[in-house]
Write a protein that holds these residues in place. Structure first.
Motif, PDB file in Angstrom:
ATOM      1  N   GLY A 119     -11.327  -0.927  11.478  1.00 36.38           N
ATOM      2  CA  GLY A 119     -12.468  -0.168  10.996  1.00 36.38           C
ATOM      3  C   GLY A 119     -12.779  -0.435   9.537  1.00 36.38           C
ATOM      4  O   GLY A 119     -11.970  -0.998   8.794  1.00 36.38           O
ATOM      5  N   SER A 120     -13.953   0.014   9.103  1.00 39.09           N
ATOM      6  CA  SER A 120     -14.372  -0.206   7.724  1.00 39.09           C
ATOM      7  C   SER A 120     -13.785   0.832   6.769  1.00 39.09           C
ATOM      8  O   SER A 120     -13.762   0.610   5.560  1.00 39.09           O
ATOM      9  N   GLY A 121     -13.278   1.948   7.306  1.00 37.99           N
ATOM     10  CA  GLY A 121     -12.647   2.949   6.460  1.00 37.99           C
ATOM     11  C   GLY A 121     -11.404   2.374   5.806  1.00 37.99           C
ATOM     12  O   GLY A 121     -10.549   1.805   6.483  1.00 37.99           O
ATOM     13  N   MET A 122     -11.333   2.470   4.515  1.00 39.69           N
ATOM     14  CA  MET A 122     -10.196   1.965   3.731  1.00 39.69           C
ATOM     15  C   MET A 122      -9.991   0.461   3.909  1.00 39.69           C
ATOM     16  O   MET A 122      -8.874  -0.042   3.820  1.00 39.69           O
ATOM     17  N   ALA A 123     -11.089  -0.273   4.154  1.00 41.41           N
ATOM     18  CA  ALA A 123     -10.983  -1.723   4.364  1.00 41.41           C
ATOM     19  C   ALA A 123     -10.375  -2.423   3.167  1.00 41.41           C
ATOM     20  O   ALA A 123      -9.654  -3.408   3.323  1.00 41.41           O
ATOM     21  N   ASN A 124     -10.643  -1.946   1.967  1.00 41.95           N
ATOM     22  CA  ASN A 124     -10.104  -2.599   0.774  1.00 41.95           C
ATOM     23  C   ASN A 124      -8.574  -2.577   0.769  1.00 41.95           C
ATOM     24  O   ASN A 124      -7.943  -3.481   0.241  1.00 41.95           O
ATOM     25  N   LEU A 125      -7.983  -1.569   1.387  1.00 39.64           N
ATOM     26  CA  LEU A 125      -6.527  -1.447   1.450  1.00 39.64           C
ATOM     27  C   LEU A 125      -5.947  -2.037   2.735  1.00 39.64           C
ATOM     28  O   LEU A 125      -4.884  -2.649   2.728  1.00 39.64           O
ATOM     29  N   LEU A 126      -6.656  -1.876   3.854  1.00 41.89           N
ATOM     30  CA  LEU A 126      -6.081  -2.181   5.163  1.00 41.89           C
ATOM     31  C   LEU A 126      -6.507  -3.513   5.776  1.00 41.89           C
ATOM     32  O   LEU A 126      -5.844  -4.010   6.684  1.00 41.89           O
ATOM     33  N   ALA A 127      -7.612  -4.099   5.316  1.00 40.28           N
ATOM     34  CA  ALA A 127      -8.097  -5.351   5.909  1.00 40.28           C
ATOM     35  C   ALA A 127      -7.475  -6.555   5.205  1.00 40.28           C
ATOM     36  O   ALA A 127      -7.444  -6.606   3.978  1.00 40.28           O
ATOM     37  N   GLU A 128      -6.988  -7.493   5.995  1.00 38.87           N
ATOM     38  CA  GLU A 128      -6.470  -8.743   5.429  1.00 38.87           C
ATOM     39  C   GLU A 128      -7.599  -9.732   5.182  1.00 38.87           C
ATOM     40  O   GLU A 128      -7.479 -10.607   4.330  1.00 38.87           O
ATOM     41  N   HIS A 129      -8.661  -9.588   5.945  1.00 39.53           N
ATOM     42  CA  HIS A 129      -9.750 -10.553   5.909  1.00 39.53           C
ATOM     43  C   HIS A 129     -11.062  -9.811   6.127  1.00 39.53           C
ATOM     44  O   HIS A 129     -11.105  -8.835   6.885  1.00 39.53           O
ATOM     45  N   ALA A 130     -12.127 -10.263   5.474  1.00 41.34           N
ATOM     46  CA  ALA A 130     -13.435  -9.630   5.610  1.00 41.34           C
ATOM     47  C   ALA A 130     -14.486 -10.665   5.981  1.00 41.34           C
ATOM     48  O   ALA A 130     -14.397 -11.823   5.557  1.00 41.34           O
ATOM     49  N   VAL A 131     -15.470 -10.231   6.763  1.00 42.53           N
ATOM     50  CA  VAL A 131     -16.617 -11.067   7.124  1.00 42.53           C
ATOM     51  C   VAL A 131     -17.865 -10.243   6.839  1.00 42.53           C
ATOM     52  O   VAL A 131     -17.987  -9.108   7.324  1.00 42.53           O
ATOM     53  N   PHE A 132     -18.791 -10.800   6.057  1.00 44.85           N
ATOM     54  CA  PHE A 132     -20.042 -10.112   5.742  1.00 44.85           C
ATOM     55  C   PHE A 132     -21.224 -10.963   6.184  1.00 44.85           C
ATOM     56  O   PHE A 132     -21.208 -12.180   6.023  1.00 44.85           O
ATOM     57  N   LEU A 133     -22.247 -10.293   6.717  1.00 48.57           N
ATOM     58  CA  LEU A 133     -23.533 -10.924   7.002  1.00 48.57           C
ATOM     59  C   LEU A 133     -24.512 -10.366   5.967  1.00 48.57           C
ATOM     60  O   LEU A 133     -24.693  -9.145   5.870  1.00 48.57           O
TER      61      LEU A 133
END
Length: 197
Positions: free
Chosen positions: A178-192
């Motif tokens: 999910g996008s909640g707390m993505a800065n802490l929990l996501a290893e990788h991001a994809v943006f359009l």
């Protein structure tokens, strides 16, 4: 061939028959999938001559070039999508490269490793050293990464530049999160992205 998770997200959100420029296309895996499964007109720009040869060997239209200098040679709005996957953090001027992507393409996909992921933070906090992980597998002195971007840094940059986010996907391991707390929990991001001109 199975696409890397960030590339699979991109491929699933590209319109059929679209005109694509894949900047930093590697061996052309995404381009081949877009050509073969979505009927896209895919072109590539790649710095590494070995990857250029591998992509051309698959019948792909790839030229050797540098995102930091060669994007200026493309005309405005020449593609439906400009794609930059796991390359932004290796460029000298990510802000300029981002502007060029959105000048060249009506939309841009950008994916990058999140240097604010909790494992990276823990490695620095408890080990006092730059991390080596599955997504960041190269030691600090040999890595091509010259800018350590985070999800929040990227969001701030696009807001500052007046760039609209049309979609965002976050990966933990190979699974979407999910996008909640993505800065802490996501290893990788994809943006359009879309530039409001």
């Amino acid at each position: 061939m199975t696409l890397r998770p960030d590339l699979a997200i991109i491929a699933s959100h590209v319109n059929r028959g679209a005109r694509i420029l894949d900047v930093g296309c590697g061996d052309g895996a995404l381009m081949a999938a877009l050509r073969d499964q979505h009927g896209c007109d895919a072109r590539g720009l790649e710095l590494d001559p070995v990857n250029v040869a591998a992509a051309v060997g698959q019948g792909l239209s790839v030229i050797q070039g540098d995102a930091d200098t060669d994007l200026a040679d493309y005309p405005d709005d020449s593609f439906d999508y400009a794609i930059l996957s796991q390359t932004l953090q290796t460029t000298r001027r990510p802000d300029w490269v981002l502007e060029q992507l959105l000048r060249i393409g009506r939309h841009a996909f950008v994916s990058f490793p999140n240097f604010a992921h909790w494992r990276v933070r823990a490695s620095l906090l408890f080990g006092g050293r730059m991390p080596v992980t599955r997504l960041l597998p190269i030691a600090w002195y040999a890595t091509p990464n010259i800018h350590h971007v985070t999800v929040d840094d990227f969001r701030a940059l696009v807001k500052e530049r007046g760039i609209a986010i049309e979609g965002a996907w976050f990966l933990s391991g190979d699974q979407q999160t999910g996008s909640g707390m993505a800065n802490l929990l996501a290893e990788h991001a994809v943006f359009l992205l879309r530039h409001d001109r």
